[in-house]
Design an enzyme around this catalytic site. Structure first.
Site, PDB file in Angstrom:
ATOM      1  N   TYR A 106      19.460  -0.524 143.858  1.00 41.88           N
ATOM      2  CA  TYR A 106      18.173  -0.328 144.537  1.00 41.88           C
ATOM      3  C   TYR A 106      18.013   1.149 144.870  1.00 41.88           C
ATOM      4  O   TYR A 106      18.935   1.789 145.372  1.00 41.88           O
ATOM      5  CB  TYR A 106      18.126  -1.157 145.835  1.00 41.88           C
ATOM      6  CG  TYR A 106      16.841  -0.955 146.608  1.00 41.88           C
ATOM      7  CD1 TYR A 106      15.773  -1.832 146.439  1.00 41.88           C
ATOM      8  CD2 TYR A 106      16.697   0.130 147.475  1.00 41.88           C
ATOM      9  CE1 TYR A 106      14.580  -1.625 147.121  1.00 41.88           C
ATOM     10  CE2 TYR A 106      15.502   0.335 148.157  1.00 41.88           C
ATOM     11  CZ  TYR A 106      14.454  -0.545 147.970  1.00 41.88           C
ATOM     12  OH  TYR A 106      13.278  -0.327 148.639  1.00 41.88           O
TER      13      TYR A 106
ATOM     14  N   GLU B 155       9.514   2.873 144.916  1.00 42.29           N
ATOM     15  CA  GLU B 155      10.625   1.925 144.915  1.00 42.29           C
ATOM     16  C   GLU B 155      11.025   1.584 143.482  1.00 42.29           C
ATOM     17  O   GLU B 155      10.173   1.173 142.685  1.00 42.29           O
ATOM     18  CB  GLU B 155      10.219   0.640 145.663  1.00 42.29           C
ATOM     19  CG  GLU B 155      11.378  -0.307 145.877  1.00 42.29           C
ATOM     20  CD  GLU B 155      10.940  -1.621 146.531  1.00 42.29           C
ATOM     21  OE1 GLU B 155      10.135  -2.353 145.941  1.00 42.29           O
ATOM     22  OE2 GLU B 155      11.411  -1.888 147.655  1.00 42.29           O
TER      23      GLU B 155
END
Ligand code: ADP
Ligand code: MG
Length: 399
Positions: free
Chosen positions: A109, A197
């Protein structure tokens, strides 16, 4: 303002982030053509909607021949995807992205957000990717790396290297990982983003580091100086009520209740919503008509609030500082004369030229319920709704 995955990927690519080859399609035929163009043996068909969590609801499909690419795309077009992040109304699929299927070794992530407490951009990363950051935070909080960027120095190489090492990249991958982290940061900084993101960021079996998913949000207030980003806006993904408001320069957020609000200033709008709730009602929207609202602007706001079928009463709450109550009153009269409403209108005015404002309303002959305090206005609005509902119920019972 949000954009699609394929748009965010294209932007990030320009900042040196690696992505798999892919192409956009507006029909299943075009999706097949894209797969053919990309070549290889595996493709992923991905619904382009402004929400995450698509994989869990059939919005991301792995295919191993052109026929299944066609079927996957055919299945997605026109479908409403409701994901844990989309809200109950979901988002309709009008575009799909076809991308080369990647052999994933591990998923990570990588995100960039504005940290309000330090007033700095913060890099948030985790070696446990592939799930939402909220889930990582609750299941593996220790895996999350947070790094604040000094705005004067920017994200230095050594800081990016430190982040890369803490994510467990091999020595041979560090340079690529640093380029990815730097790329994400620069895209955020240079384009007035509010968030970037990459989830998942993957290491492929061949050792490459790639963004398999990408999300970007932008600051609406900066879009005037980012025409190239503004162009990426896709109105099909927005709440139509909010789109109409944005097109008219009003700040509007659609909610689920039945009391329409027309207020000046975001703070007063919040307070008005609180008062409505306190009085036992539910606001239908948050609408800030801004500081120097002309009569015309008020009339526009009225049309916008009335276009929402759920609205059973309209509460106008104005505290005029720069604004003037008489202008607002003129706007209310103008709006009501042009289009008489079938729901009660409650008006509370305070501040500059309040007496003139009240007089305009009283003399105009339009029907409004006046209130002198915010709580009285909220109670009257809630009371008006209850009255309407019970009258409708009585009428239904009688017929
Ligand atoms: P969402 O976050 O909306 O569910 P993602 O783009 O993150 O959508 O895709 C979900 C999962 O599908 C990813 O975590 C990844 O495991 C897999 N995936 C996505 N794109 C590819 C790709 N190009 N090749 C292989 N797997 C992929
Ligand atoms: Mg994802």
């Amino acid at each position: 303002m949000d954009i699609h995955e394929y748009q965010a990927k294209e932007i990030l690519k320009g900042f040196g982030v690696k992505i798999p080859p892919g192409g956009l399609a507006y029909s299943p035929e075009q999706a097949t053509y894209r797969a053919h163009e990309i070549g290889g043996e595996r493709w992923v068909v991905k619904a382009q909607v402004h929400t995450g969590g698509r994989g869990k609801v059939g919005g991301v499909k792995l295919c191993d021949n052109e026929q299944t690419v066609f079927e996957a795309a055919n299945d997605m077009f026109g479908k409403k995807l409701v994901t844990p992040q989309s809200g109950p109304n979901g988002k309709i699929v009008y575009r799909v992205y076809v991308e080369a299927g990647v052999d994933i070794e591990r998923e990570l992530y990588l995100g960039f957000v504005l940290d309000r407490s330090t007033e700095r951009i913060m890099v948030v990363a985790s070696a446990s990717g592939g799930m939402e950051i909220e889930d990582i935070a609750s299941s593996e909080p220790d895996s999350i790396v947070r790094s604040i960027v000094d705005p004067a120095a920017g994200l230095s190489d050594f800081q990016a290297r430190e982040i890369a090492f803490s994510l467990g990249f091999a020595n041979t991958q560090i340079q690529q990982a640093v380029a990815t982290i730097q790329g994400g940061y620069r895209a955020f900084r240079d384009l007035d983003a509010t968030m970037v993101e990459i989830n998942p960021l993957v290491v492929t079996r061949q050792g490459a580091i790639m963004a398999l998913d990408a999300k970007m949000g932008f600051d609406d207030n900066a879009m005037f100086r980012r025409p190239e980003i503004s162009e990426l806006r896709d109105k099909s993904q927005e709440d139509p009520r909010e789109t109409r408001a944005a097109d008219r320069g009003l700040s509007y957020v659609g909610l689920d209740g039945n009391i329409g609000c027309i207020v000046n200033g975001a703070g007063l709008a919040m307070a008005t919503m609180d008062m409505i709730k306190l009085a036992g009602g539910e606001p239908a929207n948050f609408l800030d008509i801004g500081g120097g609202a002309s009569a015309e602007r008020v009339a526009k706001a009225f049309r916008l609030v009335r276009s929402d079928d759920k609205v059973e009463a309209i509460l106008v709450n104005i505290f005029a500082g720069i604004n003037r109550c008489d202008w607002v009153a003129q706007g209310v009269v103008q709006a009501l004369e042009a289009n008489p409403v079938d729901v009660p209108v409650i008006v509370r005015l305070a501040g500059t030229h309040v007496e003139e404002g009240r007089a305009i309303l009283v003399d105009s002959g339009v029907t409004v319920i006046m209130a002198s305090t915010l709580s009285e206005a909220a109670e009257k609005a809630v009371g008006a709704c209850t009255l309407q509902t019970s009258t409708t119920a009585q009428m239904a019972a009688a017929s």
